[in-house]
Design a protein around this motif. Structure first.
Motif, PDB file in Angstrom:
ATOM      1  N   ARG A  23      45.608  32.424  30.550  1.00 38.08           N
ATOM      2  CA  ARG A  23      46.340  31.490  29.768  1.00 38.08           C
ATOM      3  C   ARG A  23      46.093  30.450  29.082  1.00 38.08           C
ATOM      4  O   ARG A  23      46.499  29.991  28.100  1.00 38.08           O
ATOM      5  CB  ARG A  23      47.408  30.839  30.854  1.00 38.08           C
ATOM      6  N   ALA A  24      44.842  30.063  29.318  1.00 39.53           N
ATOM      7  CA  ALA A  24      44.040  28.960  28.511  1.00 39.53           C
ATOM      8  C   ALA A  24      42.665  29.134  28.865  1.00 39.53           C
ATOM      9  O   ALA A  24      42.239  29.459  29.870  1.00 39.53           O
ATOM     10  CB  ALA A  24      44.625  27.418  28.985  1.00 39.53           C
ATOM     11  N   LEU A  25      41.978  28.571  27.802  1.00 38.77           N
ATOM     12  CA  LEU A  25      40.574  28.619  27.749  1.00 38.77           C
ATOM     13  C   LEU A  25      39.719  27.275  27.140  1.00 38.77           C
ATOM     14  O   LEU A  25      40.182  26.941  26.120  1.00 38.77           O
ATOM     15  CB  LEU A  25      39.986  29.900  27.026  1.00 38.77           C
ATOM     16  N   TRP A  26      38.876  26.836  27.728  1.00 38.58           N
ATOM     17  CA  TRP A  26      38.082  25.504  27.228  1.00 38.58           C
ATOM     18  C   TRP A  26      36.557  25.842  27.235  1.00 38.58           C
ATOM     19  O   TRP A  26      36.156  26.442  28.179  1.00 38.58           O
ATOM     20  CB  TRP A  26      38.486  24.167  27.780  1.00 38.58           C
ATOM     21  N   ILE A  27      36.066  25.715  26.207  1.00 38.98           N
ATOM     22  CA  ILE A  27      34.634  25.777  26.266  1.00 38.98           C
ATOM     23  C   ILE A  27      33.786  24.433  25.511  1.00 38.98           C
ATOM     24  O   ILE A  27      34.277  24.230  24.538  1.00 38.98           O
ATOM     25  CB  ILE A  27      34.197  27.164  25.530  1.00 38.98           C
TER      26      ILE A  27
ATOM     27  N   VAL B 194      45.593  32.195  37.423  1.00 40.83           N
ATOM     28  CA  VAL B 194      45.023  30.879  37.240  1.00 40.83           C
ATOM     29  C   VAL B 194      45.540  30.580  35.877  1.00 40.83           C
ATOM     30  O   VAL B 194      45.631  30.910  34.881  1.00 40.83           O
ATOM     31  CB  VAL B 194      43.482  31.578  37.006  1.00 40.83           C
ATOM     32  N   ARG B 195      45.472  29.201  35.891  1.00 43.34           N
ATOM     33  CA  ARG B 195      46.212  28.222  34.828  1.00 43.34           C
ATOM     34  C   ARG B 195      45.399  28.127  33.745  1.00 43.34           C
ATOM     35  O   ARG B 195      45.635  28.123  32.535  1.00 43.34           O
ATOM     36  CB  ARG B 195      46.720  27.032  35.366  1.00 43.34           C
ATOM     37  N   GLY B 196      43.941  27.894  33.920  1.00 44.17           N
ATOM     38  CA  GLY B 196      43.111  27.784  32.890  1.00 44.17           C
ATOM     39  C   GLY B 196      41.935  28.012  33.389  1.00 44.17           C
ATOM     40  O   GLY B 196      41.390  27.814  34.251  1.00 44.17           O
ATOM     41  N   TRP B 197      40.850  28.459  32.321  1.00 47.81           N
ATOM     42  CA  TRP B 197      39.292  28.746  32.454  1.00 47.81           C
ATOM     43  C   TRP B 197      38.455  27.764  31.773  1.00 47.81           C
ATOM     44  O   TRP B 197      38.909  27.329  30.502  1.00 47.81           O
ATOM     45  CB  TRP B 197      39.086  30.170  32.126  1.00 47.81           C
TER      46      TRP B 197
ATOM     47  N   VAL C  74      45.966  26.288  39.572  1.00 44.98           N
ATOM     48  CA  VAL C  74      44.425  26.387  39.523  1.00 44.98           C
ATOM     49  C   VAL C  74      43.589  26.584  38.613  1.00 44.98           C
ATOM     50  O   VAL C  74      44.134  27.500  37.748  1.00 44.98           O
ATOM     51  CB  VAL C  74      43.990  27.584  40.853  1.00 44.98           C
ATOM     52  N   PHE C  75      42.432  25.957  38.339  1.00 46.07           N
ATOM     53  CA  PHE C  75      41.630  26.203  37.287  1.00 46.07           C
ATOM     54  C   PHE C  75      40.158  26.695  37.806  1.00 46.07           C
ATOM     55  O   PHE C  75      40.007  26.292  38.753  1.00 46.07           O
ATOM     56  CB  PHE C  75      41.489  24.857  36.541  1.00 46.07           C
TER      57      PHE C  75
ATOM     58  N   ASP D 134      46.192  29.434  23.990  1.00 46.84           N
ATOM     59  CA  ASP D 134      45.873  27.949  24.111  1.00 46.84           C
ATOM     60  C   ASP D 134      44.304  27.778  24.405  1.00 46.84           C
ATOM     61  O   ASP D 134      43.758  28.358  25.618  1.00 46.84           O
ATOM     62  CB  ASP D 134      46.536  27.657  25.417  1.00 46.84           C
ATOM     63  N   LYS D 135      43.634  27.606  23.513  1.00 47.91           N
ATOM     64  CA  LYS D 135      42.046  27.448  23.600  1.00 47.91           C
ATOM     65  C   LYS D 135      41.528  26.339  22.594  1.00 47.91           C
ATOM     66  O   LYS D 135      42.160  25.961  21.633  1.00 47.91           O
ATOM     67  CB  LYS D 135      41.339  28.771  23.163  1.00 47.91           C
ATOM     68  N   GLU D 136      40.348  25.907  23.219  1.00 48.77           N
ATOM     69  CA  GLU D 136      39.516  24.712  22.450  1.00 48.77           C
ATOM     70  C   GLU D 136      38.190  25.016  22.638  1.00 48.77           C
ATOM     71  O   GLU D 136      37.836  25.105  23.799  1.00 48.77           O
ATOM     72  CB  GLU D 136      40.060  23.452  23.305  1.00 48.77           C
ATOM     73  N   PHE D 137      37.506  24.737  21.760  1.00 45.24           N
ATOM     74  CA  PHE D 137      35.892  24.587  21.857  1.00 45.24           C
ATOM     75  C   PHE D 137      35.687  23.193  21.489  1.00 45.24           C
ATOM     76  O   PHE D 137      35.894  22.620  20.412  1.00 45.24           O
ATOM     77  CB  PHE D 137      35.418  25.475  20.715  1.00 45.24           C
ATOM     78  N   LYS D 138      34.812  22.480  22.338  1.00 43.16           N
ATOM     79  CA  LYS D 138      34.311  21.004  22.234  1.00 43.16           C
ATOM     80  C   LYS D 138      32.737  21.327  21.911  1.00 43.16           C
ATOM     81  O   LYS D 138      31.913  21.731  22.741  1.00 43.16           O
ATOM     82  CB  LYS D 138      34.599  20.440  23.421  1.00 43.16           C
ATOM     83  N   ALA D 139      32.286  20.793  20.684  1.00 44.19           N
ATOM     84  CA  ALA D 139      30.762  20.709  20.437  1.00 44.19           C
ATOM     85  C   ALA D 139      30.576  19.251  20.687  1.00 44.19           C
ATOM     86  O   ALA D 139      31.151  18.261  20.233  1.00 44.19           O
ATOM     87  CB  ALA D 139      30.601  21.205  18.932  1.00 44.19           C
ATOM     88  N   TYR D 140      29.259  19.294  21.405  1.00 48.98           N
ATOM     89  CA  TYR D 140      28.744  17.874  21.997  1.00 48.98           C
ATOM     90  C   TYR D 140      27.549  17.741  20.979  1.00 48.98           C
ATOM     91  O   TYR D 140      26.614  18.127  21.422  1.00 48.98           O
ATOM     92  CB  TYR D 140      28.864  18.076  23.378  1.00 48.98           C
ATOM     93  N   GLU D 141      27.596  16.948  19.985  1.00 48.22           N
ATOM     94  CA  GLU D 141      26.706  16.843  19.023  1.00 48.22           C
ATOM     95  C   GLU D 141      25.388  16.224  19.589  1.00 48.22           C
ATOM     96  O   GLU D 141      25.551  15.068  20.110  1.00 48.22           O
ATOM     97  CB  GLU D 141      27.282  15.951  17.844  1.00 48.22           C
ATOM     98  N   GLY D 142      24.379  17.012  19.683  1.00 50.71           N
ATOM     99  CA  GLY D 142      22.939  16.499  20.111  1.00 50.71           C
ATOM    100  C   GLY D 142      22.766  16.416  21.741  1.00 50.71           C
ATOM    101  O   GLY D 142      21.757  15.908  22.064  1.00 50.71           O
TER     102      GLY D 142
END
Length: 305
Positions: A231-235, A135-138, A106-107, A262-270
């Motif tokens: 456990r894991a985080l994505w923004i 929860v496996r990831g947020w 579950v996420f 386990d984490k990742e930040f994704k910038a969406y340019e513009g």
């Protein structure tokens, strides 16, 4: 073929509208989704069907005070205090959590105000064992950690609002968000203005709770615990978001998410605020979310979105 089902969820004497998008076949993962301010589940276009199409079952609810969970005008924005908001979320998430290792992971994902709520729940001590560790990831889409400079209210307005919230907690207050700041897609902007379910009405209690949550997040008072229940985080956040602030999300990730391995930040340019409805580019957002979830599920399919 994606199967869509509607229903209700009963919590604390209230009936909340729910909707699910289910894959044709066994689910590889489940995603529990929490929407944003004045939003509802019908506003996410092809995002949920796309995820379901690659094996991710999506379950969401129109939160108390919003969307189809509102039955009369007096209920608009009537969310209750933060404790009630988090309890509703935890109650909805819990039945979906794995009961055995054979169940799909579950996420949990939140957008905008919902992103701030999800982040708060993820960090609260009372939910670490019952919810967070299971929860496996947020995932957070354009989370409300701080106002953008364009939307920042004056300190006097904030002070007066919090004071009034203690005296008249259920007093309704309309807060219009600039549609031109939400999306680069003119058709989506038109549909927002025409959507009768998007009432832009909060209560003083609910708005005060929202302000308190953002202040605690922005100052790092609410952050992942050392020791690792998360456990894991994505923004993901658009750099040109003028509704919630890209810089606040990036700062939170850099300064306060260090306890998450386990984490990742994704910038969406513009990009603007609604990554899920920001024009043709949004298919890339769908892919990023789906691939991140599938990569952390027990079954790692060869096919990608």
């Amino acid at each position: 073929m994606v199967v869509e089902t509607e229903g209700t969820f009963e919590v604390d004497g209230h009936s909340l509208y729910t909707k699910s998008w289910l894959p044709d076949g066994p689910a590889k993962a489940k995603l529990i989704f929490i929407h944003g301010f004045s939003d509802h589940l019908g506003r996410y276009y092809n995002f949920f069907p796309t995820l379901a199409g690659c094996g991710i079952a999506v379950h969401g609810l129109d939160q108390r005070g919003w969307g189809r969970s509102v039955r009369k005008p007096a209920e608009r924005g009537l969310t209750g205090p933060t404790a009630r908001v988090l309890a509703d979320m935890a109650a909805f998430i819990t039945p979906h959590l794995p009961a055995s290792p054979a169940d799909p992971p579950v996420f949990v994902m939140g957008h905008s105000m919902g992103g701030g709520q999800v982040l708060t729940l993820m960090c609260r001590d009372e939910y670490q064992e019952s919810v967070v560790r299971r929860v496996r990831g947020w995932l957070l889409e354009s989370p409300f950690i701080s106002f953008s400079p364009e939307e920042q209210p004056s300190w006097l307005k904030v002070f007066a609002g919090r004071l009034a919230g203690r005296l008249l907690p259920h007093r309704q207050l309309k807060h219009d968000i600039a549609v031109q700041h939400l999306t680069r897609d003119p058709e989506v902007a038109k549909s927002i203005l025409a959507d009768e379910l998007m009432h832009n009405t909060g209560t003083l209690e609910g708005l005060s709770g929202l302000l308190d949550r953002t202040e605690a997040l922005a100052k790092g008072l609410v952050r992942p615990r050392a020791g690792g229940a998360v456990r894991a985080l994505w923004i993901g956040h658009g750099t040109q978001d003028k509704t919630t602030w890209f810089e606040a999300s990036k700062k939170y990730f850099d300064q306060y998410a260090g306890e998450v391995a386990d984490k990742e930040f994704k910038a969406y340019e513009g990009w603007y605020h609604q990554l899920h409805a920001d024009g043709p580019d949004s298919v890339q957002f769908y892919k990023d979310v789906g691939d991140w979830i599938l990569a952390r599920s027990e079954e790692k399919p060869e096919a990608k979105l």
